[in-house]
Structure formats: structure tokens, C-alpha cells
Motif scaffolding. Sequence first.
Motif, short mmCIF file in Angstrom:
data_model
loop_
_atom_site.label_atom_id
_atom_site.label_comp_id
_atom_site.label_asym_id
_atom_site.label_seq_id
_atom_site.Cartn_x
_atom_site.Cartn_y
_atom_site.Cartn_z
N LYS A 291 0.57 8.02 -1.51
CA LYS A 291 0.30 9.42 -1.85
C LYS A 291 -1.05 9.57 -2.54
N GLN A 292 -1.32 8.69 -3.52
CA GLN A 292 -2.59 8.76 -4.24
C GLN A 292 -3.77 8.48 -3.31
N LEU A 293 -3.61 7.50 -2.41
CA LEU A 293 -4.69 7.17 -1.48
C LEU A 293 -5.00 8.34 -0.56
N ILE B 35 -10.95 1.89 2.58
CA ILE B 35 -10.73 0.92 3.67
C ILE B 35 -9.97 -0.31 3.18
N ASN B 36 -9.72 -0.40 1.88
CA ASN B 36 -9.01 -1.56 1.34
C ASN B 36 -8.54 -1.22 -0.07
N SER B 37 -7.34 -1.60 -0.41
CA SER B 37 -6.84 -1.29 -1.75
C SER B 37 -5.60 -2.13 -2.05
N GLN B 38 -5.31 -2.27 -3.32
CA GLN B 38 -4.04 -2.87 -3.74
C GLN B 38 -3.69 -2.35 -5.13
N PRO B 39 -2.39 -2.14 -5.40
CA PRO B 39 -1.95 -1.69 -6.72
C PRO B 39 -1.85 -2.88 -7.68
N PRO B 40 -1.81 -2.62 -8.98
CA PRO B 40 -1.65 -3.72 -9.93
C PRO B 40 -0.22 -4.22 -9.97
N THR C 277 0.83 -1.21 0.00
CA THR C 277 0.00 0.00 0.00
C THR C 277 0.86 1.26 0.00
N SER C 278 2.06 1.16 0.55
CA SER C 278 2.95 2.32 0.58
C SER C 278 3.29 2.80 -0.83
N VAL C 279 3.18 1.90 -1.81
CA VAL C 279 3.48 2.26 -3.20
C VAL C 279 2.45 3.28 -3.72
N ASN D 139 -1.52 -1.60 -16.54
CA ASN D 139 -1.46 -0.15 -16.38
C ASN D 139 -1.36 0.18 -14.90
N LYS D 140 -0.23 0.67 -14.45
CA LYS D 140 0.03 0.87 -13.03
C LYS D 140 -0.82 1.96 -12.40
N ASN D 141 -1.14 3.00 -13.15
CA ASN D 141 -1.72 4.20 -12.53
C ASN D 141 -3.15 4.51 -12.96
N GLN D 142 -3.71 3.74 -13.86
CA GLN D 142 -4.99 4.10 -14.45
C GLN D 142 -6.08 4.32 -13.40
N LEU D 143 -6.27 3.38 -12.48
CA LEU D 143 -7.36 3.50 -11.52
C LEU D 143 -7.18 4.72 -10.63
N TRP D 144 -5.98 4.95 -10.14
CA TRP D 144 -5.75 6.06 -9.21
C TRP D 144 -5.89 7.40 -9.91
N GLU D 145 -5.45 7.48 -11.15
CA GLU D 145 -5.60 8.72 -11.91
C GLU D 145 -7.07 9.04 -12.15
N LYS D 146 -7.84 8.02 -12.50
CA LYS D 146 -9.27 8.23 -12.76
C LYS D 146 -10.01 8.63 -11.47
N LEU D 147 -9.65 8.01 -10.36
CA LEU D 147 -10.29 8.37 -9.10
C LEU D 147 -9.99 9.82 -8.72
N LEU D 148 -8.76 10.25 -8.94
CA LEU D 148 -8.41 11.64 -8.65
C LEU D 148 -9.21 12.59 -9.53
N GLU D 149 -9.38 12.25 -10.80
CA GLU D 149 -10.15 13.08 -11.72
C GLU D 149 -11.59 13.23 -11.23
N VAL D 150 -12.20 12.10 -10.87
CA VAL D 150 -13.59 12.14 -10.42
C VAL D 150 -13.71 12.93 -9.12
#
Length: 540
Positions: free
Chosen positions: A363-365, A376-381, A358-360, A522-533
Motif C-alpha cells: 500500500k505504501q509503495l 524498482i526495489n525495496s524491502q521492509p525492516p 513486498t506485499s507487507v 522502526n517498521k514504518n519510519q522510511l515509508w512515512e518519511k517518503l510519503l511526507e516528502v
Amino acid sequence: QKYCGVDVLMHLTCTGMSKRDLKFALERAKACGVENILALRGDPPSNKQQQGGVLSNIKPGGQDEEDCCKYAVDLVRLIRQHYGNEFGIAVAGHPEGHALSTSPEMEMRHLKEKVDAGADFILTQFFYDTSVFIDYVKRCREFGITCPIVPGIMPIPNYSSFCVMTEVCETKVPPEMMQRLEPVKGDDEAVKDIGCEIAVDMCRDILSCDEIDVDGVHFYTLNLERSVGRIVSDLNTNVSEYGRQFPWKPSAIQKRNDTEQVRPINWANRPKSYVMRTDDWDEFPNGRWGDSTSPAFGELINLSLYYYSKNTYDEQLRASLGDHPVTVQDVRNVFANYVLGKIPHLPWCETSNIQPETSVIQKQLAQINQLGFLTINSQPPVNGLPSSDPIYGWGGNDGFVYQKAYCEMFVNPKQTQLLQKMVEQNPTMNIYAVNHDKSERIFPEEGGVTALTWGVFPNREILQPTIFDPVTFIDVWSEEAFGLWTTMWLNLYEDESVSYDLIQKIRDEYFLVAIIDNNFMNKNQLWEKLLEVGQIAGSD
């Protein structure tokens, strides 16, 4: 052992216990899945204990001479006679000599007698001079004692206790150790700090010594688990060095550990709750996750809903969650602070530290929590990293591991609608959402159980140890997740107070949302989209 995945070593003393009492205690241990016993003679019980104190938990039996185990060696023999190799047995060792021994040779003779009777390893009394322990191991080997010898390390709790214990036990303290402690003896925190440094130095001296064969240490915690945690951290102990069996910590109960290979991701941060809720299962998922409604897997819903850890006292919770939150932003800050390591716990996260992986995405979280996605729960690809990777690796050597990006969060209705639109515009994503009373749900028309983590290994089937099951998420986990708002947050405040109303409003209006991004390349797709929303949604 059952809930933490750590082997338990039950201390069993034989003084004041009949053989029937001892066998009863061993039967209870066996029934609970405890497989390791520290066989001790123990001190004679006081009159109060004999009249219903310590011994009152054990069924009464005869106390005549022939019916008792007089010494620890007798207890070892009893265990081996009646249980064979069902239990691992440890016995005590005394590097500086037992109080009742008359000579070092007699000490060695009695120790070897315990080992020859069936003891598997020796656990030593605490000491502070490592040369004493090293010499002790050498003497044991010269006397023909070949079993493992585990040193007992006791972190220093405070100066006065340290002085009392070392005096009563006649423990040798090197002069240089006293020179480090004496100047700060009135400052308990400074004493603990130096005590941790001393323990680290002792461990390194022992583990790096080429003259003896020692593979580990035992810590006497005295309820100072934080000190022990710091010592282990300072030793740079890396669990992945020994290889994780799965991405999650398996139970130490043999029956479960032998068969369980799959768990749903929802309890990744509440493993004790998951183990408690599945404790009565007759079978455990092996290779694939089955139908979560199948009777073969028991009824999750009928089992205990909540697990309360020792960290859930109201004052500690208020310190973490806030004495008087009054705005939604106050709550967002709490979630962001947990991700950043500024507070130790959330109701949905038992562990005091975020997972290494999760430390990876830390910052995005933190950013998306500040924007209103209460994670409350997450994991990177992960795309084909070696199974020996220090952060993501599991399952042994020579394999490759994969995982999909996943994020689970509480989200207000407006942001939930925006997330649904985001997923519709990104075909590699799936979204699942439910409100607190299950009156509103977002559920893909097609789809079922999804592997979130998998591994490829030589000469083995593909392993899928972490999955997402929509039925379990909607029908079972959501009840626990929403319930925690009440049991571990809302109830901290007075009825009808501003803080009470705020937490109640979030519980009743927010959705529990899970998003899976199947594009694990794609390492960053989900986090980038969440930030946009989150940025589009703005404030409530």
C-alpha cells in the motif's frame, strides 16, 4: 539452471546416435553444469533429420550396430561406465504399458533392468486415472524396484488436443472427467480452467495416498506455464516450508552454489541479469562482499548489460507500459500498477509477481509511486524474526533474521533534493543518488559496503547474504538501470513522438536514488518519511 536456479533434466535419446555422439553430448552437458539426464531410447529419426535436421547439432559418428545404444538401458550403462556418478539418471516409466511391450511382466522386467543398470529415479508417462498410477507404483515395489517414481501430470491444453493425445497414447480417461469437459469443449479457456482443477485433484490424490511413497510430481507444460503456475498455487505449495537457503534464489550450478553466499541488493528483481554478468567470475563472495573493483571478482562492466526474457516482446511491453503515455502521471501509474499486481512486468523487474515480503508494504509503495517515487526495489525492516518465518525466513531452522528498510527509485531533481534534506534530518538514514551520465552524484563522505540482510544461527558466523555496495550501485548497476529506460521502454515508440520524448526526458533528467534506513527496529519510519516528502513536493 544457471539463470533461474532450477535443476535441469536433459532429455537424451540414443536412437540414431553413435556412442561417440552420445559421449560428445554428455561432455557438452557436463561442461554446461547439467548434472541430470533423462535416458530415453527415442523414436527413429526421419530421413530429413538424418540428413541435417535434429542430429546436425551433434558431431557425426559411426552408425554400425556395435557402436550404437539400441535401448535406453544401453544408454544408462554407457553413462555409468564413462561418467560414474557424475550424472543423476532418470528413465521413463509407463503406468499404462509401453506400446511395444507384450505383457506387464515384460514391462516390469525391462524397467528393473534400467534401474539395476544405474538409473536413480523413474519419470512416468502422463495419465489421467490416478488409480492406474497408484497400482503401477505398487507393482513396481512388488517387483523389487525401490527407487523414487515421479508421476507425470499433463494439464489439459484444449479439448481437441486432449482427445487426440489420449487416443494416440491409449490413455485411460475416467468417465467423470469427460463429463466435466464435454459441456465446455468449445471454450478453450473453460477447458483450461477445468483442466487445472483436474490436475490439482490428481496431485492431491497421489500425494495424500498412504499406500504409496511419492514425494513430488512432474508437469508436462506444453508451453502452458501459466496453467502449471496456477496448479502449484492451488496446491498451496509453500516454498518456505522447505526453507530458503538465502533471501535470493541461488544458482543450481554446483560450483557457484557451493561458494556464493553474498549478493548486492540491486539485482534482487533481475537475478538472471546478475548471474549472466557474473558468469565468468573465478570466485564468488563467501561470507563477506569483497572489493567490487578487485580482479578476483571479474569485471562486471565488461559483461553483457542486458538480459531479455521471453516476456519482452514489444506488444507485451506496450500492454504493460502503455501504448501512448503522454504525462509523467501516466508513467507513475504504470509503476503503481505493477506494485498492485495489475501489470505483470517492469523492465527492472523480471518476475511477474512482487516478492512476498513486498506485499507487507504494498500500500505504501503504491502511494509513493503515485507521488513520483518510481520504485524498482525495496524491502521492509525486520527485527529478529525466526528463520523459519514463512515470509522472511531463510538459512535453516533455529536462527533469527534481520534486515534494514531499503528503497531504490527513479526520482526527479526537485524530489531528489527534498530526499537529501530528509536524510540529513534523520541520522539513521543514508542516501546514494546518481544521474544517467554520472555527472551528478550524492554520496556520503564516509561509508562503504552495508549489510542489508543478516542472520544469526547456532554454531555459525553471522551471515550477511544481501548487501549494498556504493561503488557497484554508482558505477555498474546505474548504467544497467538507466539503460533499461532506452532498451525496454523508449524504443517502443516512434522517434520524436510525445511518448518517446516523455520517456527520454525521464531517463535524462531523473536520478536513481537508494535510501537505507539503519533503524531496523522502526517498521514504518522510511515509508512515512517518503510519503511526507512526496506530498510536500506536489506535482512537477
